[in-house]
Scaffold this motif. Structure first.
Motif, PDB file in Angstrom:
ATOM      1  N   GLY A  29      -3.494 -34.054   1.624  1.00  0.00           N
ATOM      2  CA  GLY A  29      -3.780 -32.622   1.636  1.00  0.00           C
ATOM      3  C   GLY A  29      -4.750 -32.259   2.737  1.00  0.00           C
ATOM      4  N   ARG A  30      -5.218 -31.011   2.710  1.00  0.00           N
ATOM      5  CA  ARG A  30      -6.081 -30.484   3.766  1.00  0.00           C
ATOM      6  C   ARG A  30      -7.402 -31.244   3.875  1.00  0.00           C
ATOM      7  NH1 ARG A  30      -6.150 -25.626   6.650  1.00  0.00           N
ATOM      8  NH2 ARG A  30      -8.192 -25.199   7.553  1.00  0.00           N
ATOM      9  N   GLU A  31      -7.993 -31.605   2.760  1.00  0.00           N
ATOM     10  CA  GLU A  31      -9.275 -32.303   2.795  1.00  0.00           C
ATOM     11  C   GLU A  31      -9.171 -33.617   3.561  1.00  0.00           C
ATOM     12  OE1 GLU A  31     -11.950 -34.397  -0.559  1.00  0.00           O
ATOM     13  OE2 GLU A  31     -11.626 -32.237  -0.890  1.00  0.00           O
ATOM     14  N   GLN A  32      -8.148 -34.395   3.279  1.00  0.00           N
ATOM     15  CA  GLN A  32      -7.949 -35.662   3.982  1.00  0.00           C
ATOM     16  C   GLN A  32      -7.636 -35.409   5.458  1.00  0.00           C
ATOM     17  OE1 GLN A  32      -4.727 -38.141   2.520  1.00  0.00           O
ATOM     18  NE2 GLN A  32      -5.294 -39.844   3.841  1.00  0.00           N
ATOM     19  N   ALA A  33      -6.879 -34.364   5.748  1.00  0.00           N
ATOM     20  CA  ALA A  33      -6.529 -34.042   7.138  1.00  0.00           C
ATOM     21  C   ALA A  33      -7.766 -33.679   7.946  1.00  0.00           C
ATOM     22  CB  ALA A  33      -5.517 -32.905   7.168  1.00  0.00           C
ATOM     23  N   VAL A  34      -8.623 -32.838   7.393  1.00  0.00           N
ATOM     24  CA  VAL A  34      -9.840 -32.432   8.100  1.00  0.00           C
ATOM     25  C   VAL A  34     -10.750 -33.635   8.323  1.00  0.00           C
ATOM     26  CG1 VAL A  34     -11.940 -31.044   7.901  1.00  0.00           C
ATOM     27  CG2 VAL A  34      -9.719 -30.031   7.349  1.00  0.00           C
ATOM     28  N   ALA A  35     -10.834 -34.524   7.337  1.00  0.00           N
ATOM     29  CA  ALA A  35     -11.636 -35.740   7.498  1.00  0.00           C
ATOM     30  C   ALA A  35     -11.074 -36.605   8.630  1.00  0.00           C
ATOM     31  CB  ALA A  35     -11.678 -36.529   6.191  1.00  0.00           C
ATOM     32  N   ARG A  36      -9.744 -36.687   8.722  1.00  0.00           N
ATOM     33  CA  ARG A  36      -9.111 -37.488   9.781  1.00  0.00           C
ATOM     34  C   ARG A  36      -9.387 -36.877  11.155  1.00  0.00           C
ATOM     35  NH1 ARG A  36      -8.516 -41.382  12.600  1.00  0.00           N
ATOM     36  NH2 ARG A  36      -6.515 -41.848  13.521  1.00  0.00           N
ATOM     37  N   VAL A  37      -9.318 -35.558  11.256  1.00  0.00           N
ATOM     38  CA  VAL A  37      -9.607 -34.887  12.526  1.00  0.00           C
ATOM     39  C   VAL A  37     -11.060 -35.129  12.926  1.00  0.00           C
ATOM     40  CG1 VAL A  37      -9.784 -32.633  13.669  1.00  0.00           C
ATOM     41  CG2 VAL A  37      -7.770 -33.178  12.272  1.00  0.00           C
ATOM     42  N   ASP A  38     -11.968 -35.087  11.966  1.00  0.00           N
ATOM     43  CA  ASP A  38     -13.383 -35.385  12.252  1.00  0.00           C
ATOM     44  C   ASP A  38     -13.541 -36.813  12.773  1.00  0.00           C
ATOM     45  OD1 ASP A  38     -14.110 -32.825  11.486  1.00  0.00           O
ATOM     46  OD2 ASP A  38     -14.777 -33.434   9.466  1.00  0.00           O
ATOM     47  N   GLU A  39     -12.789 -37.758  12.188  1.00  0.00           N
ATOM     48  CA  GLU A  39     -12.824 -39.143  12.668  1.00  0.00           C
ATOM     49  C   GLU A  39     -12.369 -39.223  14.117  1.00  0.00           C
ATOM     50  OE1 GLU A  39     -10.405 -41.650  10.189  1.00  0.00           O
ATOM     51  OE2 GLU A  39     -11.598 -41.233   8.396  1.00  0.00           O
ATOM     52  N   LEU A  40     -11.312 -38.474  14.456  1.00  0.00           N
ATOM     53  CA  LEU A  40     -10.800 -38.495  15.829  1.00  0.00           C
ATOM     54  C   LEU A  40     -11.821 -37.933  16.808  1.00  0.00           C
ATOM     55  CD1 LEU A  40      -7.072 -37.491  15.268  1.00  0.00           C
ATOM     56  CD2 LEU A  40      -7.939 -39.708  16.026  1.00  0.00           C
ATOM     57  N   HIS A  41     -12.529 -36.876  16.407  1.00  0.00           N
ATOM     58  CA  HIS A  41     -13.596 -36.340  17.266  1.00  0.00           C
ATOM     59  C   HIS A  41     -14.654 -37.415  17.519  1.00  0.00           C
ATOM     60  CE1 HIS A  41     -12.704 -32.114  17.963  1.00  0.00           C
ATOM     61  NE2 HIS A  41     -12.288 -32.004  16.704  1.00  0.00           N
ATOM     62  N   ARG A  48     -11.378 -33.704  25.632  1.00  0.00           N
ATOM     63  CA  ARG A  48     -11.632 -32.271  25.733  1.00  0.00           C
ATOM     64  C   ARG A  48     -11.174 -31.542  24.475  1.00  0.00           C
ATOM     65  NH1 ARG A  48     -11.837 -28.558  30.259  1.00  0.00           N
ATOM     66  NH2 ARG A  48     -12.832 -30.273  31.335  1.00  0.00           N
ATOM     67  N   HIS A  49     -10.046 -31.961  23.890  1.00  0.00           N
ATOM     68  CA  HIS A  49      -9.470 -31.266  22.731  1.00  0.00           C
ATOM     69  C   HIS A  49      -8.913 -32.277  21.728  1.00  0.00           C
ATOM     70  CE1 HIS A  49      -9.569 -27.608  25.190  1.00  0.00           C
ATOM     71  NE2 HIS A  49      -8.977 -28.317  26.141  1.00  0.00           N
ATOM     72  N   VAL A  50      -9.028 -31.932  20.445  1.00  0.00           N
ATOM     73  CA  VAL A  50      -8.337 -32.648  19.374  1.00  0.00           C
ATOM     74  C   VAL A  50      -7.607 -31.560  18.576  1.00  0.00           C
ATOM     75  CG1 VAL A  50      -8.512 -34.126  17.349  1.00  0.00           C
ATOM     76  CG2 VAL A  50     -10.078 -34.468  19.269  1.00  0.00           C
ATOM     77  N   CYS A  51      -6.351 -31.336  18.939  1.00  0.00           N
ATOM     78  CA  CYS A  51      -5.546 -30.292  18.309  1.00  0.00           C
ATOM     79  C   CYS A  51      -4.760 -30.903  17.162  1.00  0.00           C
ATOM     80  CB  CYS A  51      -4.603 -29.674  19.334  1.00  0.00           C
ATOM     81  SG  CYS A  51      -5.480 -29.003  20.768  1.00  0.00           S
ATOM     82  N   TRP A  52      -4.463 -30.084  16.154  1.00  0.00           N
ATOM     83  CA  TRP A  52      -3.776 -30.636  14.992  1.00  0.00           C
ATOM     84  C   TRP A  52      -2.932 -29.587  14.279  1.00  0.00           C
ATOM     85  CZ3 TRP A  52      -5.337 -28.731  10.157  1.00  0.00           C
ATOM     86  CH2 TRP A  52      -6.572 -28.085  10.112  1.00  0.00           C
ATOM     87  N   ALA A  53      -1.986 -30.114  13.492  1.00  0.00           N
ATOM     88  CA  ALA A  53      -1.115 -29.285  12.648  1.00  0.00           C
ATOM     89  C   ALA A  53      -0.882 -30.048  11.350  1.00  0.00           C
ATOM     90  CB  ALA A  53       0.202 -29.005  13.340  1.00  0.00           C
ATOM     91  N   LEU A  54      -0.800 -29.289  10.253  1.00  0.00           N
ATOM     92  CA  LEU A  54      -0.690 -29.906   8.933  1.00  0.00           C
ATOM     93  C   LEU A  54       0.369 -29.189   8.095  1.00  0.00           C
ATOM     94  CD1 LEU A  54      -1.852 -31.676   6.556  1.00  0.00           C
ATOM     95  CD2 LEU A  54      -3.408 -29.761   6.118  1.00  0.00           C
TER      96      LEU A  54
END
Length: 193
Positions: A29-41, A48-54
């Motif tokens: 879900g969204r919570e796990q996705a946002v955590a994964r994006v934070d890990e990528l940052h 320069r960018h970490v773009c995502w779609a869920l």
């Protein structure tokens, strides 16, 4: 029928000196996705960018992370929609190479990074599960467990008290048949909670 992915898959594109690191992966879900994006940052501090779609839980989200509006997240989301994916996060980490790509070039780069990753991804059918709970007398536990196995049910928890209480997950399309078979196997003595 919606699909999810068996495992994360990565891609890499280099376009006019910019490097695009794509990834598609299953998420709950969204919570796990946002955590994964934070890990990528954190993993790519110089990007320069970490773009995502869920696509998850019947909801969707897209983030351009500083790219011009509508040139990254939304096109990536459309790739996921076109593939009928659910419970999937698509990310693209961009290392800027010094050459501007323009809006059309960005859309192509981000969609291609996701599409390339999806080419190597194993899609698996998404089976929606229904939670169920009931009690049966001890004498029927073995017969009921055999019926649960036959209908693809997954036991979450079993409590042995006055009776046997079973908490389980079963594919939604098999719930009616399972109720009937458990009632038959327990001679009508199952109590559904």
């Amino acid at each position: 029928m919606p699909f999810t992915l068996a495992a994360p898959v990565h891609s890499e594109l280099v376009i006019k000196k910019s490097r695009f690191l794509g990834c598609v992966e299953p998420v709950s879900g969204r919570e796990q996705a946002v955590a994964r994006v934070d890990e990528l940052h954190a993993e790519h501090p110089d990007a320069r960018h970490v773009c995502w779609a869920l696509m998850a839980g019947g909801h969707s989200a897209a983030n351009d992370d500083g790219e011009p509006s509508g040139t990254a997240g939304r096109p990536m989301l459309e790739v996921l929609r076109h593939q009928e994916l659910e419970g999937v996060l698509a990310t693209v980490v961009r290392y800027f190479g010094g050459v501007k790509l323009g809006a059309g070039g960005l859309v192509r780069a981000y969609t291609d990074a996701v599409a390339q990753a999806l080419l190597g991804a194993e899609r698996v059918p998404l089976i929606r599960m229904q939670a169920m709970r009931f009690t049966v007398p001890y004498a029927f536990e073995g017969a009921v467990r055999r019926e649960l196995d036959a209908h693809g049910a997954v036991l979450d928890d079993v409590h042995h008290g006055v009776n046997v209480e079973m908490n389980l997950q079963v594919p939604e399309d098999r719930t009616d048949a399972l109720v009937q078979r458990v009632d038959d196997a327990s001679q009508g003595r199952a109590v559904w909670l």
